[in-house]
Design a protein around this motif. Structure first.
Motif, mmCIF file in Angstrom:
data_model
loop_
_atom_site.group_PDB
_atom_site.id
_atom_site.type_symbol
_atom_site.label_atom_id
_atom_site.label_comp_id
_atom_site.label_asym_id
_atom_site.label_seq_id
_atom_site.Cartn_x
_atom_site.Cartn_y
_atom_site.Cartn_z
ATOM 1 N N GLU A 101 -14.636 4.240 7.188
ATOM 2 C CA GLU A 101 -14.806 4.971 6.127
ATOM 3 C C GLU A 101 -13.414 4.920 5.826
ATOM 4 O O GLU A 101 -12.693 4.930 6.803
ATOM 5 N N PRO A 102 -13.071 4.271 4.191
ATOM 6 C CA PRO A 102 -11.803 3.869 4.142
ATOM 7 C C PRO A 102 -11.164 5.104 4.059
ATOM 8 O O PRO A 102 -11.643 6.607 3.487
ATOM 9 N N LEU A 103 -9.627 5.273 4.495
ATOM 10 C CA LEU A 103 -8.666 6.478 3.605
ATOM 11 C C LEU A 103 -9.085 7.191 2.201
ATOM 12 O O LEU A 103 -8.760 6.154 1.644
ATOM 13 N N ASP A 104 -9.236 8.009 1.754
ATOM 14 C CA ASP A 104 -9.047 7.915 0.310
ATOM 15 C C ASP A 104 -8.213 8.402 0.078
ATOM 16 O O ASP A 104 -6.701 8.528 0.342
ATOM 17 N N GLU A 105 -7.302 9.379 -1.026
ATOM 18 C CA GLU A 105 -6.351 8.979 -2.087
ATOM 19 C C GLU A 105 -5.061 10.238 -1.424
ATOM 20 O O GLU A 105 -4.029 10.552 -1.473
ATOM 21 N N ARG A 155 1.051 -1.141 0.133
ATOM 22 C CA ARG A 155 -0.188 -0.197 -0.021
ATOM 23 C C ARG A 155 1.002 1.280 0.081
ATOM 24 O O ARG A 155 1.633 1.340 1.462
ATOM 25 N N ALA A 196 -12.233 7.439 9.319
ATOM 26 C CA ALA A 196 -11.201 6.135 9.510
ATOM 27 C C ALA A 196 -11.397 5.040 10.428
ATOM 28 O O ALA A 196 -11.541 3.656 10.580
ATOM 29 N N GLU A 254 -11.087 2.153 8.846
ATOM 30 C CA GLU A 254 -11.435 2.136 7.203
ATOM 31 C C GLU A 254 -12.654 1.153 6.483
ATOM 32 O O GLU A 254 -12.427 0.293 5.534
ATOM 33 N N GLN A 283 -7.921 11.152 3.924
ATOM 34 C CA GLN A 283 -8.852 12.272 4.113
ATOM 35 C C GLN A 283 -10.161 11.201 4.397
ATOM 36 O O GLN A 283 -10.265 9.796 3.951
ATOM 37 N N GLY A 284 -10.499 10.663 5.703
ATOM 38 C CA GLY A 284 -11.788 10.554 5.702
ATOM 39 C C GLY A 284 -12.002 9.645 7.222
ATOM 40 O O GLY A 284 -11.082 9.785 8.265
ATOM 41 N N THR A 322 -6.521 13.307 9.275
ATOM 42 C CA THR A 322 -7.562 12.682 7.780
ATOM 43 C C THR A 322 -8.598 13.763 7.872
ATOM 44 O O THR A 322 -9.564 13.288 7.159
#
Ligand code: FAD
Lengths: 288, 775
Positions: free
Chosen positions: B620-624, B175, B630, B480, B627-628, B414
């Motif tokens: 929610e998953p962290l975005d690109e 990742r 998580a 996430e 952010q999120g 985040t």
């Protein structure tokens, strides 16, 4: 087999040459459990009470039984006799191991980090190796270097140590507070009768090393008839002298050429610093 | 302290016979029911299991960290008398293309074969297994298996993983997580930089892996082992064997030490496969060396940091690059990376944070879960940075932290607002306000335990004392978007209650907590906790401190439902609301004292059952941009470490650790203190001793002699300054998990103290002797 006397034990070994002697089993069982050793038979030495104590011989020598445990050697009566050996025994593993682990086992295992070994080397001890009908006396250093090893069927029975009636010290660096093997150790004994200092460095090589020149040099710096003090600078120099003598430039390197081209390896520099500190502290304590 | 004779005489249930009344319910500190049997050595573990006619399993492991397997010849092993089966990847269900692929599995990504197929990717990877009528025969047969290896170059430096050829069809990058928040061009008057390194810590559980597999008449298999995730392990085992999940049953035995995960999947699938193949029970116990080779360790990490701050030390910007060495297989590397990234700035307010974090594949041993994975490595780095910053600003380390500390409501980098209590300043103040331990000079007559230990080479003249502070954070529960859920059943009959819940008590004390919950809700003192197995409803893994929350919550709900069933008819009978009734000491009483009915009588011989689930709010998953929202919740901990350093030999002794922790609500104060002590011991181990070393991918010290676990003498006094009880309103009981935070913070605190004692930078863990020598 559990012989109750030395004679029985020697006979048992003569009758079954493949049998392996076992004392506290703290080294032996580790080898068995790891699959490195599969003894055909065992001769247990635990019942031989005569080997669990010591006696005196005229001429100022203590004769120590191979079955003396580390815990026993750490007791005050023994510590008054051979302080450095008591120091070594005190740090040779956790209490459970010291309660059963023996002097004889420590010598025969001859591990580089065996704690009694530098002490016995500095004391110039000798050991008795017995077999049915015969026994011989071997300097501990010859035994450890493999010059004169324990032969099959032989039992290590006694360790002869001179009683020096002077300060002696064993110091060990481990890098932790809990029980651990030495990364380096120094045994140092004063022998006022011979006006000598004897020192051995453990754990840095397969066998304990004696820095003979450093010993001779520092003996000349000590005022033997007076206060037996040493100038701090001379003490520090002694530490460096011992360290340089006992830790080769290429210590820890893959090949000797590295040290030739680049000087002492980082590992050598580190280990020398440790040995120098130990030797300096040991002499300082002995002369205090 | 109880004397040995007391222990011998005591019954095995929780003490209290005739003496003080037994602690009861939440907030009290009853003794764990497994405490005495464990202390007495009579608690049964998987290694103690036995079945009539059992065979013994043994595993062949790769001596190479990376090699192609050109062929495996098992004929000599099979020909050995006493050998019943030899299995390889070819005996597992084939892959999608019809050829053996070793039935890869994994907690998130199925990339780790049960038995290597065609290629080995780490030292100790299992290749084949044997079942024989004696353990020695099995090991002998393993030695007779001939593997034709073609050794390949091992990628062991994680920085090389990016450019090295792919070590696995999935590639070398587990990742990459970028995190961008705020203004990239922001600059501060003060800039401090550092490079930090964390070694490989191993969970080194006291009991090595062991288990027993028993074939079932229906073609399935029953596994007895110390799983900490019975349903997950059942499902993955079944999938690897090509069986329906209900054909596999996992019975959880005593867990001999687990810091989260226990037996790796390969161990259990191999065991099951051998039992299915031979039709006989098969038992397997790993050696200590194998144990080190097979279970996952902590992610070694490399962290490069740059902090920008104002002249007064107020943080302006944090920049970081974080690299985690995930080893040969993915395991939970992606999740560890999320924690390292999200918490990269620590429990501080900082408007601008720019991080790039990577978890990569190498030919090193696989890394996985271990208390505070990801969060710990980051904590060491950001706290080291804060110490540097304090020195540059010229303020005290506590003050620099106070100035920047986050509070409830502040955002993480985040973007997630920390809505749970974040009492960071209060925690710092609590540890800072505690008195310091005496110095040797103040009490020269006392016997001082110097660095190097009793009888060591320590010299008081060369010993310097150092005091260091650290504060850190870790999330609770899966992150996430992971579905977190647990189920529990509570039954009441007569004067006692039973809890059926598959939450494994791996030593963290969940069984005790479940008992306390039921006691509080139902007023019965006798509560039986059924052993966990996969035929019960799902409770999920014992990890990330989740059972206090989800399983504790499920137990509470089920108990409340039973309570309602019990009280409703009585309340109706007396024409009052059931809220006016209470249960205590096995009796139902009304608020006015008119009613006083034993629970057993109210039950009228009936049994009452209820089953309930607990599922926290989703994440929610962290975005690109990293952010999120998580995380479900976060817990915080502050520590002060006091160390003595022999500055000539570099020996360090941790004298004392003072801890303040944010616990939400102290459900069992003694158990919390135990968890803190455990975390401190593990953290001190990582800081000073524990390092599973590899040389070209080959393990160098896979033994308890070589791998140095802290002993009692290495473990400091632990002083609890405060257990701050600010309820987390969304958590059951308002309680936060307590196990991970101390382990996360302790290494950073010890490093800070060694820094203070020596004046040296201390950029890597564990701290080696040469890192603490000033001369
Ligand atoms: C956890 C642990 C920690 C340890 N820490 C240390 C340490 O810090 N320092 C240290 O020096 N050692 C340490 N040891 C090693 C060990 O305890 C010592 O070497 C001990 O002195 C061995 O004695 P023993 O009686 O147990 O030997 P055993 O295991 O019984 O025997 C060892 C070997 O010597 C042979 N042997 C024993 N007695 C005789 C005899 N009389 N004649 C001929 N052969 C004999 C045996 O055949 C065997 O080969 C540790 C061991 C353990 C398990």
């Amino acid at each position: 087999m559990l012989p109750a006397s030395l004679d029985e034990a020697v006979d048992a070994l003569a009758a079954a040459p493949a049998a392996v002697p076992v004392a506290g089993a703290t080294d032996l069982m580790e080898a068995v459990n790891a699959g490195r050793l599969r003894p055909a038979a065992l001769v247990g030495l635990g019942r031989i009470t005569e080997l669990r104590g010591w006696r005196y011989e005229d001429g100022g020598t203590a004769v120590l039984g191979a079955g003396l445990t580390h815990a026993r050697m750490d007791r005050p009566d023994f510590a008054a006799l051979i302080p450095a050996l008591a120091d070594a025994a005190r740090t040779a593993g956790p209490p459970q191991v010291r309660n059963v682990g023996t002097l004889g086992g420590n010598i025969v295992t001859a591990a580089p980090a065996g704690d009694t070994l530098p002490v016995l080397t500095a004391l110039e001890a000798t050991v008795t190796l017995a077999r049915a009908g015969a026994s011989r006396e071997v300097p501990v250093s010859h035994l450890l270097t493999g010059l004169d090893p324990v032969r099959p069927g032989e039992l290590l029975t006694w360790v002869r140590v001179p009683l020096l009636h002077a300060p002696q010290v064993f110091l060990k660096a481990t890098g932790r507070s809990g029980p651990a093997r030495a990364t380096a150790s120094v045994a140092l004994v004063l022998d006022p009768a011979r006006r000598s200092v004897r020192c051995a460095v453990g754990a840095v090589a397969p066998v304990p090393l004696r820095p003979l020149e450093a010993e001779a040099w520092v003996a000349g710096c000590i005022d033997w008839d007076g206060s037996r003090e040493i100038d701090p600078a001379a003490n520090a120099a002694f530490g460096e002298y011992v360290a340089t003598a006992c830790v080769p430039d290429n210590y820890g390197a893959e090949g000797a050429w590295e040290a030739v081209t680049e000087g002492p390896t980082a590992a050598a520099v580190r280990l020398r610093r440790t040995v120098a500190v130990l030797a300096r502290r040991a002499l300082g304590r002995a002369l205090k | 302290m109880t004397s040995p004779t007391d222990i011998g005489a005591a019954p095995q249930q929780d003490g209290g016979e005739g003496g003080a009344p037994e602690p009861f319910g939440l907030g009290s500190s009853p003794l764990r029911s497994d405490a005495l049997p464990k202390a007495l050595g009579i608690y049964p573990y998987a290694a103690d299991l036995w079945a009539e006619g059992l065979l013994w399993g043994a595993v062949l492991r790769s001596p190479h960290p990376h090699a192609r397997i050109r062929g495996i010849d098992t004929s000599a092993a099979l020909a050995l008398p006493g050998v019943h089966a030899v299995v390889t990847a070819a005996d597992l269900p084939p892959g999608p293309d019809g050829t053996p692929d070793g039935a890869p599995a994994g907690p998130v990504v199925a990339d780790r074969p049960v038995l290597a197929a065609g290629v080995v990717r780490h030292h100790g990877e299992p290749i084949a297994a044997v079942a024989a009528d004696h353990p020695d025969t099995a090991r002998l047969a393993v030695g007779l298996i001939v593997v034709d290896y073609e050794p390949l170059e091992a990628v062991t430096d994680p920085e090389q993983a990016f450019t090295a050829p792919a070590l696995h069809p999935d590639g070398n990058l587990f990742r990459h997580l970028p995190l961008r928040t705020g203004d990239p061009d922001a600059v501060g008057e003060i800039v401090v930089e550092g490079l930090y390194q964390v070694g490989r810590q191993d969970p080194a559980p006291l009991g090595a892996e062991a288990g027993l597999a028993v074939p079932r008449p229906d073609g399935g298999v029953e596994l007895h082992l110390s799983s900490t995730d019975p349903h997950g392990d059942r499902d993955r085992t079944a999938a690897c064997l090509g069986l329906e999940p209900d054909r596999v049953r996992l019975v959880v035995t005593g867990v001999p030490g687990a810091t989260t995960d226990r037996e790796d999947l390969s161990f259990q699938v191999t065991l099951a496969l051998l039992a299915l193949r031979t039709g006989r029970p098969v038992k397997m116990t790993l050696t200590r060396e194998e144990s080190f080779q097979t279970h996952t360790s902590r992610h070694p990490a490399l962290l490069r940091y740059r902090h920008h701050a104002d002249a007064d030390g107020t943080l302006v910007k944090v920049e970081a690059q974080i690299l985690l060495d995930g080893g040969a297989y993915a395991d939970v590397s992606a999740e560890a990376l999320a924690a390292a990234t999200a918490f990269s700035a620590g429990p501080y307010v900082c408007p601008n944070v720019f991080v790039d974090a990577w978890a990569v594949r190498t030919n090193n041993p696989p890394a996985g879960r271990m208390r505070g994975e990801g969060a710990l490595q980051a904590c060491f780095a950001y706290e080291s940075q804060l110490d540097q910053l304090a020195a540059r600003v010229g303020v005290d380390p506590v003050e620099i932290r106070r100035r920047n500390a986050m509070s409830t409501g502040d955002p993480l980098p985040t973007g997630q607002a920390v809505t749970c209590p974040a009492p960071v300043r209060a925690l710092l103040d609590a540890v800072a306000d505690e008195p310091l331990p005496a110095l040797p000079v103040d009490d020269p007559d006392a016997e001082w335990l110097l660095p190097g230990g009793p009888g060591g080479a320590g010299d008081p003249a060369a010993v310097r004392r150092g005091i260091g502070y650290a504060v850190g954070m870790v999330h609770m529960l899966g992150a996430e978007g992971e579905d977190e859920v647990s189920t529990a059943t509570v039954r009441v009959s007569g004067d006692h209650a039973t809890v059926i819940c598959a939450a494994v008590d791996a030593g963290q004390g969940f069984a005790t907590l479940a008992r306390q919950i039921v006691q509080t809700v139902l007023g019965v003192s006798e509560v039986y906790i059924a052993p966990a197995d996969s035929d019960q409803s799902i409770a999920g893994p014992s990890a990330r401190g989740r059972h206090t929350w989800v399983s504790g919550g499920a137990v509470e709900r089920a108990a409340l439902m039973v309570r309602h069933q019990l009280l409703q008819p009585i309340a109706a009978n007396f024409g009052m609301s059931s809220e006016l009734l209470q249960i205590a000491d096995g009796k139902i009483t009304s608020y006015d004292g008119v009613l006083g009915m034993p629970v057993a009588e109210a039950l009228e011989g009936k049994e009452l059952w209820a089953t309930a689930q607990c599922r926290p709010h989703p994440t929610e998953p962290l975005d690109e941009a990293g952010q999120g929202d998580a995380f479900v919740s976060i817990s915080f901990c502050a520590m002060r470490a006091v160390v003595d350093v022999d500055i000539e030999l570099g020996a360090v002794r941790v004298v004392e650790m003072t801890v303040a922790q944010d616990v939400g609500r102290a459900l069992n104060p003694r158990q919390i203190e135990d968890r803190i002590e455990a975390g401190v011991a593990q953290g001190v181990g990582l800081a000073l001793l524990e390092d599973l070393r590899t040389e070209g991918g080959v393990l160098q010290n896979p033994s308890l002699t070589g791998y140095r676990l802290p002993t009692a003498l290495d473990t400091p006094e632990v002083r609890i300054a405060a257990l701050l009880e600010e309820r987390d309103v969304v958590a059951p009981f308002g309680a936060k998990a307590v196990g991970a935070a101390p382990a996360v913070v302790a290494p950073a605190a010890v490093a800070a103290a060694v820094r203070a004692a020596t004046g040296l930078p201390v950029g890597r863990l564990p701290i080696r002797a040469e890192d603490a020598v000033t001369a």
